[in-house]
Motif scaffolding. Structure first.
Motif, PDB file in Angstrom:
ATOM      1  N   ALA A  37       4.865 -15.516   3.617  1.00 27.31           N
ATOM      2  CA  ALA A  37       3.859 -14.632   3.018  1.00 27.31           C
ATOM      3  C   ALA A  37       4.261 -13.166   3.153  1.00 27.31           C
ATOM      4  N   LEU A  38       4.820 -12.824   4.297  1.00 25.26           N
ATOM      5  CA  LEU A  38       5.192 -11.422   4.547  1.00 25.26           C
ATOM      6  C   LEU A  38       6.425 -11.001   3.758  1.00 25.26           C
ATOM      7  N   ARG A  39       7.139 -11.955   3.159  1.00 28.22           N
ATOM      8  CA  ARG A  39       8.275 -11.632   2.295  1.00 28.22           C
ATOM      9  C   ARG A  39       7.875 -11.553   0.823  1.00 28.22           C
ATOM     10  N   ASP A  40       6.614 -11.879   0.515  1.00 24.27           N
ATOM     11  CA  ASP A  40       6.131 -11.826  -0.867  1.00 24.27           C
ATOM     12  C   ASP A  40       6.187 -10.382  -1.372  1.00 24.27           C
ATOM     13  N   PRO A  41       6.504 -10.172  -2.661  1.00 25.44           N
ATOM     14  CA  PRO A  41       6.602  -8.810  -3.201  1.00 25.44           C
ATOM     15  C   PRO A  41       5.327  -7.970  -3.056  1.00 25.44           C
ATOM     16  N   VAL A  42       4.143  -8.594  -2.981  1.00 23.76           N
ATOM     17  CA  VAL A  42       2.919  -7.806  -2.810  1.00 23.76           C
ATOM     18  C   VAL A  42       2.367  -7.881  -1.383  1.00 23.76           C
ATOM     19  N   ALA A  43       3.175  -8.324  -0.448  1.00 24.46           N
ATOM     20  CA  ALA A  43       2.723  -8.434   0.942  1.00 24.46           C
ATOM     21  C   ALA A  43       2.203  -7.109   1.481  1.00 24.46           C
ATOM     22  N   HIS A  44       2.816  -6.007   1.084  1.00 23.20           N
ATOM     23  CA  HIS A  44       2.375  -4.694   1.568  1.00 23.20           C
ATOM     24  C   HIS A  44       0.954  -4.369   1.106  1.00 23.20           C
ATOM     25  N   THR A  50       4.161  -6.299   8.953  1.00 22.44           N
ATOM     26  CA  THR A  50       5.390  -6.446   8.180  1.00 22.44           C
ATOM     27  C   THR A  50       6.154  -7.686   8.645  1.00 22.44           C
ATOM     28  N   TYR A  51       7.051  -8.130   7.789  1.00 23.90           N
ATOM     29  CA  TYR A  51       7.920  -9.247   8.144  1.00 23.90           C
ATOM     30  C   TYR A  51       8.729  -8.892   9.396  1.00 23.90           C
ATOM     31  N   GLU A  52       9.244  -7.674   9.443  1.00 26.64           N
ATOM     32  CA  GLU A  52      10.088  -7.250  10.561  1.00 26.64           C
ATOM     33  C   GLU A  52       9.337  -7.335  11.892  1.00 26.64           C
ATOM     34  N   ARG A 158      -5.021  -2.178  -5.733  1.00 27.87           N
ATOM     35  CA  ARG A 158      -3.798  -2.288  -6.532  1.00 27.87           C
ATOM     36  C   ARG A 158      -3.336  -3.735  -6.715  1.00 27.87           C
ATOM     37  N   ASN A 159      -4.060  -4.677  -6.104  1.00 34.97           N
ATOM     38  CA  ASN A 159      -3.670  -6.089  -6.166  1.00 34.97           C
ATOM     39  C   ASN A 159      -4.520  -6.805  -7.218  1.00 34.97           C
ATOM     40  N   GLY A 160      -4.233  -6.526  -8.478  1.00 33.49           N
ATOM     41  CA  GLY A 160      -5.020  -7.062  -9.580  1.00 33.49           C
ATOM     42  C   GLY A 160      -4.997  -8.569  -9.687  1.00 33.49           C
ATOM     43  N   ARG A 161      -3.857  -9.196  -9.359  1.00 38.41           N
ATOM     44  CA  ARG A 161      -3.750 -10.661  -9.425  1.00 38.41           C
ATOM     45  C   ARG A 161      -4.753 -11.313  -8.479  1.00 38.41           C
ATOM     46  N   ALA A 162      -4.811 -10.834  -7.248  1.00 37.02           N
ATOM     47  CA  ALA A 162      -5.738 -11.402  -6.272  1.00 37.02           C
ATOM     48  C   ALA A 162      -7.183 -11.108  -6.670  1.00 37.02           C
ATOM     49  N   GLU A 163      -7.459  -9.884  -7.083  1.00 38.06           N
ATOM     50  CA  GLU A 163      -8.825  -9.529  -7.472  1.00 38.06           C
ATOM     51  C   GLU A 163      -9.311 -10.410  -8.621  1.00 38.06           C
ATOM     52  N   ALA A 164      -8.463 -10.665  -9.591  1.00 35.83           N
ATOM     53  CA  ALA A 164      -8.853 -11.500 -10.730  1.00 35.83           C
ATOM     54  C   ALA A 164      -9.217 -12.915 -10.261  1.00 35.83           C
ATOM     55  N   PHE A 165      -8.444 -13.471  -9.340  1.00 34.84           N
ATOM     56  CA  PHE A 165      -8.766 -14.805  -8.829  1.00 34.84           C
ATOM     57  C   PHE A 165     -10.099 -14.791  -8.100  1.00 34.84           C
ATOM     58  N   TYR A 166     -10.317 -13.811  -7.221  1.00 38.63           N
ATOM     59  CA  TYR A 166     -11.557 -13.771  -6.443  1.00 38.63           C
ATOM     60  C   TYR A 166     -12.773 -13.695  -7.361  1.00 38.63           C
ATOM     61  N   VAL A 180      -7.175   1.799   3.074  1.00 37.00           N
ATOM     62  CA  VAL A 180      -6.124   0.860   3.436  1.00 37.00           C
ATOM     63  C   VAL A 180      -5.411   1.420   4.673  1.00 37.00           C
ATOM     64  N   PRO A 181      -5.326   0.636   5.757  1.00 37.06           N
ATOM     65  CA  PRO A 181      -4.634   1.131   6.948  1.00 37.06           C
ATOM     66  C   PRO A 181      -3.211   1.570   6.616  1.00 37.06           C
ATOM     67  N   GLY A 182      -2.871   2.766   7.030  1.00 38.50           N
ATOM     68  CA  GLY A 182      -1.532   3.303   6.788  1.00 38.50           C
ATOM     69  C   GLY A 182      -1.351   3.926   5.420  1.00 38.50           C
ATOM     70  N   ASP A 183      -2.377   3.851   4.557  1.00 41.33           N
ATOM     71  CA  ASP A 183      -2.292   4.415   3.211  1.00 41.33           C
ATOM     72  C   ASP A 183      -3.670   4.951   2.821  1.00 41.33           C
ATOM     73  N   PRO A 184      -4.074   6.079   3.401  1.00 38.77           N
ATOM     74  CA  PRO A 184      -5.437   6.580   3.204  1.00 38.77           C
ATOM     75  C   PRO A 184      -5.790   6.910   1.755  1.00 38.77           C
ATOM     76  N   GLY A 185      -4.808   7.007   0.871  1.00 44.20           N
ATOM     77  CA  GLY A 185      -5.096   7.266  -0.531  1.00 44.20           C
ATOM     78  C   GLY A 185      -5.516   6.030  -1.295  1.00 44.20           C
ATOM     79  N   ALA A 186      -5.343   4.850  -0.708  1.00 48.52           N
ATOM     80  CA  ALA A 186      -5.695   3.590  -1.371  1.00 48.52           C
ATOM     81  C   ALA A 186      -6.924   2.996  -0.698  1.00 48.52           C
ATOM     82  N   ARG A 187      -7.616   2.100  -1.416  1.00 48.90           N
ATOM     83  CA  ARG A 187      -8.848   1.497  -0.908  1.00 48.90           C
ATOM     84  C   ARG A 187      -8.765  -0.028  -0.952  1.00 48.90           C
ATOM     85  N   ASP A 188      -9.378  -0.655   0.059  1.00 50.08           N
ATOM     86  CA  ASP A 188      -9.625  -2.092   0.063  1.00 50.08           C
ATOM     87  C   ASP A 188     -11.062  -2.288  -0.399  1.00 50.08           C
TER      88      ASP A 188
END
Length: 196
Positions: A37-44, A50-52, A158-166, A180-188
């Motif tokens: 899951a952490l290697r998925d392109p939208v994991a961030h 992180t995967y690391e 920014r995760n439109g695919r997940a939002e559409a499913f929900y 969003v933790p670590g990205d104060p300009g974005a929202r959950d």
């Protein structure tokens, strides 16, 4: 690894995947799916680690993590979809948040609720109805075992695919959001599914 299909496992003959709660001794499979899951392109956009960071954790961490969300635990539950060959292909974790207590994101809930986190479906099984089965099982656990009044989740704007499913599944936006933790300009964005 061969599948261990027990009487409490849910089997849909059309998909041949078992959807069930994990068992404490299945930590290697839980670790492998989390790392995938952490290697998925939208994991961030979907995960708070992180995967690391995760790949360096000792086996004791993964054992404790699986045991803390295994069948029989009432505070949280990890639900997985398993192929006939035993490969885990999807997962969701349900956290139980008590009314008046701080939730997973630091807010205080007015009701006893479930909180879906760590949602992941491998790309090769997306769009085949498996996520619906996974969520249905997790909701049933939340209602029948945990006894919550509603279930919520957060999705990065920014995760439109997940939002559409929900939305399609029946979660509705509350209008609430958190940075969003670590990205104060974005929202959950918060979505809820009320118990009928």
């Amino acid at each position: 690894m061969s599948p261990d299909v027990r009487s409490d496992d849910r089997l849909d003959a059309s998909a041949d995947h078992v959807v069930r709660s994990i068992r404490a001794d299945e930590w290697p499979a839980a670790k492998e799916l989390r790392l995938a899951a952490l290697r998925d392109p939208v994991a961030h956009l979907a995960f708070l680690e992180t995967y690391e960071a995760a790949v360096g954790r000792p086996d004791s961490f993964w054992r404790e993590r699986a045991a803390g969300a295994a069948e029989g635990v009432r505070e949280r539950q990890q639900v997985v979809a398993v192929t006939p060959g035993g490969r885990w292909v999807a997962s969701v974790v349900v956290l139980v948040e008590e009314a008046g207590a701080r939730g997973a994101l630091g807010d205080v809930s007015e009701v006893r609720q479930g909180h879906f986190v760590a949602v992941y479906v491998r790309p090769e099984v997306r769009g085949r109805g498996l996520t619906e089965r996974l969520f249905s099982y997790a909701l049933e656990w939340a209602w029948e075992v945990a006894g919550v009044e509603r279930v919520r989740l957060f999705v990065d704007e920014r995760n439109g695919r997940a939002e559409a499913f929900y939305r399609k599944f029946g979660f509705v936006p509350t209008g609430e959001s958190v940075p969003v933790p670590g990205d104060p300009g974005a929202r959950d964005l918060e979505f809820v599914f009320e118990r009928s």
